[in-house]
Design an enzyme around this catalytic site. Sequence first.
Site, PDB file in Angstrom:
ATOM      1  N   LYS A  28       0.835  -1.095  -0.022  1.00 40.03           N
ATOM      2  CA  LYS A  28       0.186   0.110   0.081  1.00 40.03           C
ATOM      3  C   LYS A  28       0.893   1.401  -0.015  1.00 40.03           C
ATOM      4  O   LYS A  28       1.984   1.261   0.633  1.00 40.03           O
ATOM      5  CB  LYS A  28      -0.973  -0.192   1.142  1.00 40.03           C
ATOM      6  CG  LYS A  28      -0.266   0.158   2.500  1.00 40.03           C
ATOM      7  CD  LYS A  28      -0.109   1.878   3.081  1.00 40.03           C
ATOM      8  CE  LYS A  28       0.663   1.670   4.197  1.00 40.03           C
ATOM      9  NZ  LYS A  28       1.563   2.622   4.356  1.00 40.03           N
ATOM     10  N   ASP A 155      -3.071  -1.401   9.507  1.00 37.88           N
ATOM     11  CA  ASP A 155      -3.145  -1.673   8.097  1.00 37.88           C
ATOM     12  C   ASP A 155      -3.658  -2.724   7.349  1.00 37.88           C
ATOM     13  O   ASP A 155      -3.929  -2.856   6.326  1.00 37.88           O
ATOM     14  CB  ASP A 155      -1.662  -1.210   7.462  1.00 37.88           C
ATOM     15  CG  ASP A 155      -1.158   0.192   7.789  1.00 37.88           C
ATOM     16  OD1 ASP A 155      -1.851   0.989   8.043  1.00 37.88           O
ATOM     17  OD2 ASP A 155       0.014   0.319   7.463  1.00 37.88           O
TER      18      ASP A 155
HETATM   19  P1  ATP Z   1       3.973   0.463   7.633  1.00 33.81           P
HETATM   20  O1  ATP Z   1       3.876   0.989   6.309  1.00 33.81           O
HETATM   21  O2  ATP Z   1       2.707  -0.477   8.088  1.00 33.81           O
HETATM   22  O3  ATP Z   1       4.461   1.087   8.760  1.00 33.81           O
HETATM   23  P2  ATP Z   1       6.277  -0.950   6.937  1.00 33.81           P
HETATM   24  O4  ATP Z   1       6.413  -1.261   5.629  1.00 33.81           O
HETATM   25  O5  ATP Z   1       7.306   0.322   7.577  1.00 33.81           O
HETATM   26  O6  ATP Z   1       4.922  -1.046   7.714  1.00 33.81           O
HETATM   27  P3  ATP Z   1       6.823  -3.673   7.440  1.00 33.81           P
HETATM   28  O7  ATP Z   1       7.567  -4.220   6.448  1.00 33.81           O
HETATM   29  O8  ATP Z   1       5.216  -3.831   7.380  1.00 33.81           O
HETATM   30  O9  ATP Z   1       7.183  -2.101   7.715  1.00 33.81           O
HETATM   31  O10 ATP Z   1       7.197  -4.428   8.878  1.00 33.81           O
HETATM   32  C1  ATP Z   1       7.508  -3.507   9.993  1.00 33.81           C
HETATM   33  C2  ATP Z   1       8.163  -4.398  11.048  1.00 33.81           C
HETATM   34  O11 ATP Z   1       7.173  -5.541  11.401  1.00 33.81           O
HETATM   35  C3  ATP Z   1       9.175  -5.283  10.523  1.00 33.81           C
HETATM   36  O12 ATP Z   1      10.498  -4.520  10.865  1.00 33.81           O
HETATM   37  C4  ATP Z   1       9.487  -6.614  11.401  1.00 33.81           C
HETATM   38  O13 ATP Z   1      10.047  -6.393  12.441  1.00 33.81           O
HETATM   39  C5  ATP Z   1       7.827  -6.767  11.743  1.00 33.81           C
HETATM   40  N1  ATP Z   1       7.348  -8.039  11.003  1.00 33.81           N
HETATM   41  C6  ATP Z   1       6.420  -8.804  11.573  1.00 33.81           C
HETATM   42  N2  ATP Z   1       6.264  -9.698  10.529  1.00 33.81           N
HETATM   43  C7  ATP Z   1       6.605  -9.241   9.399  1.00 33.81           C
HETATM   44  C8  ATP Z   1       6.359  -9.576   8.051  1.00 33.81           C
HETATM   45  N3  ATP Z   1       5.526 -10.837   7.541  1.00 33.81           N
HETATM   46  N4  ATP Z   1       7.011  -8.772   7.081  1.00 33.81           N
HETATM   47  C9  ATP Z   1       7.386  -7.773   7.282  1.00 33.81           C
HETATM   48  N5  ATP Z   1       7.687  -7.437   8.556  1.00 33.81           N
HETATM   49  C10 ATP Z   1       7.224  -8.212   9.572  1.00 33.81           C
END
Ligand code: ATP
Length: 317
Positions: A28, A155
Amino acid sequence: MTEPLDPDEYERPRPTRVGPVRVRVPAKINLHLQVGPLRQDGYHELTTVYQAIGLYDELTARPGDTLTLTMEGEGTGELPLDGSNLVIRAARALAAYTGRQPHARLHLRKHIPLAAGLAGGSADAAAALVACDVLWDTNLGRDELAHIAASVGSDVPFLVLGGTALGTGRGERVSPVLAPPHSWHWVVAIADGGLSTPEVYRELDRLREAGLPLTDAVPPEALMAALRQRDPEVLAAALANDLQDASLSLWPALVDTLEAGLDCGALAGMVSGSGPTCVFLCADSRHAMAVADELGAMNVARTVLTAAGPVAGARVC
Ligand code: ATP
């Protein structure tokens, strides 16, 4: 007259699908992200317009005697595969809700980078809900899955639904944005590393305490009107992200990435969610490919790709 069913008939365990269930789930971006004040529960009150874009993770679910997760791709060796992984948390939440054992062999093929502001973890959780719902034959509707999703992460409900949607509360209350069908074309610049979302929110609080005014964001009504008009120039003027100042403060080099995208001719550029991914709106797919080619050669990002949105949320392939 039909014989009533033996009560035991009702209590037979439901069948588990034998074949693998493969679910594709998008990343997203936030077209509009307005961050209100910090709430009592530690979350900020958000008003956001999400859009699901064509950059996908894939989750395969097979029957198993326990709950296991394996993975390949982005984050392999870095991301824990235990109960802290959002995939496992989502599978357990669905099992608890439906009163069954959380038994499945799950395999994740990850293309969405970690901690990138693209909600990859939430996407994987949404995929786990959809995949296990089919594998376990629990047959919940999307609204019920979205309800369970809210207990896993803010989200996650949006990534069950997909499309373009308004998110309120901490982002977990989603309602689809009604707009005529139209594809928007984005260039996505993925940084070499991640930003922790809680840290970005803390940085925003710090900047606000130090005097950063609440931004005069264009209200989502203007953004909704832009989506209805299907005019990229109008949408470009309505994009807004309150987290951008905080992301740039923690990762100053993103200023160069944003400038480079505009120099390459993008209509607008912004940090995606909490960053560090930057997204650039383009006029059409050709324009997006040209901007991506030029930006890719400028060495301001680890990877530059194109993606169109909106696309559907987590779906069985
Ligand atoms: P958002 O945009 O919702 O803030 P993001 O894209 O910045 O998220 P994500 O990759 O969704 O970050 O993940 C944030 C944290 O969630 C990661 O650093 C990790 O520690 C934890 N996490 C747990 N499960 C997962 C997964 N399946 N994939 C990615 N991260 C995960």
